[in-house]
Design a protein around this motif. Structure first.
Motif, short mmCIF file in Angstrom:
data_model
loop_
_atom_site.label_atom_id
_atom_site.label_comp_id
_atom_site.label_asym_id
_atom_site.label_seq_id
_atom_site.Cartn_x
_atom_site.Cartn_y
_atom_site.Cartn_z
N LYS A 1 0.84 -1.19 0.00
CA LYS A 1 0.00 0.00 0.00
C LYS A 1 0.88 1.25 0.00
CE LYS A 1 -4.01 -1.98 2.28
NZ LYS A 1 -4.91 -1.91 3.45
N VAL A 2 0.53 2.15 -0.87
CA VAL A 2 1.31 3.39 -0.98
C VAL A 2 0.71 4.43 -0.02
CG1 VAL A 2 2.05 5.26 -2.50
CG2 VAL A 2 1.85 2.92 -3.38
N ALA A 3 1.56 4.94 0.88
CA ALA A 3 1.10 5.97 1.82
C ALA A 3 1.05 7.30 1.10
CB ALA A 3 2.05 6.04 3.00
N HIS A 4 -0.06 7.96 1.19
CA HIS A 4 -0.22 9.25 0.53
C HIS A 4 0.10 10.35 1.52
CE1 HIS A 4 -1.76 7.81 -3.28
NE2 HIS A 4 -2.54 6.97 -2.60
N ARG A 5 1.26 10.96 1.35
CA ARG A 5 1.64 12.09 2.21
C ARG A 5 0.88 13.32 1.77
NH1 ARG A 5 7.04 13.76 4.76
NH2 ARG A 5 6.83 16.00 4.99
N PRO A 6 0.28 14.03 2.71
CA PRO A 6 -0.44 15.24 2.32
C PRO A 6 0.51 16.25 1.68
CG PRO A 6 -0.23 15.10 4.71
CD PRO A 6 0.25 13.80 4.15
N GLU A 7 -0.01 16.97 0.71
CA GLU A 7 0.82 17.95 0.02
C GLU A 7 1.20 19.08 0.98
OE1 GLU A 7 0.67 20.75 -3.99
OE2 GLU A 7 -0.87 19.24 -3.62
N LEU A 8 2.46 19.44 0.96
CA LEU A 8 2.95 20.49 1.87
C LEU A 8 2.55 21.87 1.35
CD1 LEU A 8 6.59 19.23 2.57
CD2 LEU A 8 4.54 18.81 3.92
N ARG A 9 2.21 22.75 2.29
CA ARG A 9 2.04 24.15 1.92
C ARG A 9 3.41 24.74 1.62
NH1 ARG A 9 0.10 27.37 6.65
NH2 ARG A 9 1.38 25.91 7.78
N THR A 10 3.48 25.60 0.65
CA THR A 10 4.73 26.30 0.35
C THR A 10 4.63 27.74 0.83
OG1 THR A 10 5.19 24.91 -1.58
CG2 THR A 10 6.32 27.03 -1.47
N ILE A 11 5.48 28.07 1.79
CA ILE A 11 5.51 29.42 2.35
C ILE A 11 6.90 30.00 2.15
CG2 ILE A 11 5.32 30.79 4.47
CD1 ILE A 11 3.25 28.87 5.49
N LEU B 1 11.23 22.51 13.26
CA LEU B 1 10.25 21.97 14.20
C LEU B 1 9.39 20.92 13.49
CD1 LEU B 1 8.97 25.27 15.86
CD2 LEU B 1 10.45 23.55 16.93
N PRO B 2 9.17 19.75 14.10
CA PRO B 2 8.37 18.71 13.44
C PRO B 2 6.99 19.20 13.03
CG PRO B 2 9.46 17.82 15.38
CD PRO B 2 9.71 19.29 15.40
N GLU B 3 6.34 20.00 13.88
CA GLU B 3 4.99 20.47 13.57
C GLU B 3 4.96 21.42 12.38
OE1 GLU B 3 5.90 22.26 17.71
OE2 GLU B 3 6.79 20.75 16.40
N VAL B 4 6.10 21.99 12.04
CA VAL B 4 6.20 22.81 10.83
C VAL B 4 6.67 21.96 9.65
CG1 VAL B 4 7.36 24.79 9.76
CG2 VAL B 4 6.63 24.92 12.15
N ALA B 5 7.73 21.19 9.85
CA ALA B 5 8.31 20.39 8.76
C ALA B 5 7.32 19.38 8.19
CB ALA B 5 9.56 19.67 9.26
N ASP B 6 6.41 18.87 9.00
CA ASP B 6 5.46 17.86 8.53
C ASP B 6 4.37 18.44 7.65
OD1 ASP B 6 6.85 15.97 9.94
OD2 ASP B 6 5.42 15.83 11.60
N ASN B 7 4.18 19.75 7.69
CA ASN B 7 3.08 20.36 6.96
C ASN B 7 3.48 21.42 5.95
OD1 ASN B 7 0.77 19.17 8.60
ND2 ASN B 7 1.95 20.16 10.22
N THR B 8 4.71 21.93 6.07
CA THR B 8 5.07 23.13 5.32
C THR B 8 6.45 23.04 4.70
OG1 THR B 8 3.75 24.42 6.91
CG2 THR B 8 5.27 25.65 5.52
N ALA B 9 6.53 23.44 3.43
CA ALA B 9 7.83 23.67 2.79
C ALA B 9 8.13 25.15 2.98
CB ALA B 9 7.76 23.31 1.31
#
Length: 203
Positions: free
Chosen positions: A14-24, A44-52
């Motif tokens: 099964k391929v894990a679908h990583r949510p697309e990162l926001r680009t800021i 910070l993990p809470e930033v790196a996991d969601n944001t480029a």
């Protein structure tokens, strides 16, 4: 009685679908403490996991209006979700065209992080309350005494655990200026960094 044959398991992984990162993209006026701090947020993990999170520094330490113009050009790129500009008011001699920079940012949907008198005020708020008016020179000197550094570069790891306390102090300063009717650029001391923190750490 015949045993029921088990269904063969699929061998496909099964391929894990990583949510697309926001680009800021964050545009910085200074080349030391501001980028050092934003790089700390970036790790910070809470930033790196969601944001480029990308940082751009004006090669000639451009004034606020120049930074906002750069951000407006970048925001035209459909791959970029948000642009923010970090700059100082400076005291006693304010940067030129501060009002024009704010108006353009508002018109283009660019986030602003304005520190008054300077970014070092935001660093001070990690350690203590600061309600007295400061010049840029005073803020820089106080900031260096509080963290013991010799120059302008900072160790972001020292500041990251204290960022929420700084945000709370910054918000209280903002509320105090509203109560007192002191508006930009007379809202010394103040810093809008708590807004960038909220934008980066939202889930």
């Amino acid at each position: 009685m015949r045993q029921r044959r088990r269904e063969a398991k699929s061998l496909k992984r099964k391929v894990a679908h990583r949510p697309e990162l926001r680009t800021i993209v964050v545009f910085c006026e200074g080349k030391n403490s501001e980028p050092d701090y934003v790089n700390g947020l970036k790790r910070l993990p809470e930033v790196a996991d969601n944001t480029a999170l990308n940082i751009e520094i004006h090669p000639k330490q451009g004034v606020p209006l120049t930074l906002v113009e750069m951000a407006a050009d970048r925001l035209a790129n459909p791959e970029v979700d948000e642009c923010w500009c970090i700059f100082d008011v400076e005291w006693p001699k304010n940067h030129p065209n501060l009002s024009d920079a704010r108006q353009l940012a508002q018109a283009k949907g660019i986030g602003l992080v304005v520190s008054n008198p300077c970014f070092e005020l935001w660093l001070i708020l990690h350690h203590r309350e600061q309600t007295r008016h400061l010049s840029t020179a005073e803020a820089e000197s106080m900031s260096r005494k509080l963290d013991g550094r010799a120059g302008k570069s900072i160790d972001a790891a020292v500041y990251m655990p204290l960022r929420k306390q700084a945000a709370s102090r910054s918000e209280r300063l903002e509320q105090r200026h509203v109560r007192n009717g002191t508006a930009f650029p007379d809202d010394n001391p103040s810093s809008g960094m708590h807004r960038l923190l909220r934008a980066l750490e939202r889930r």
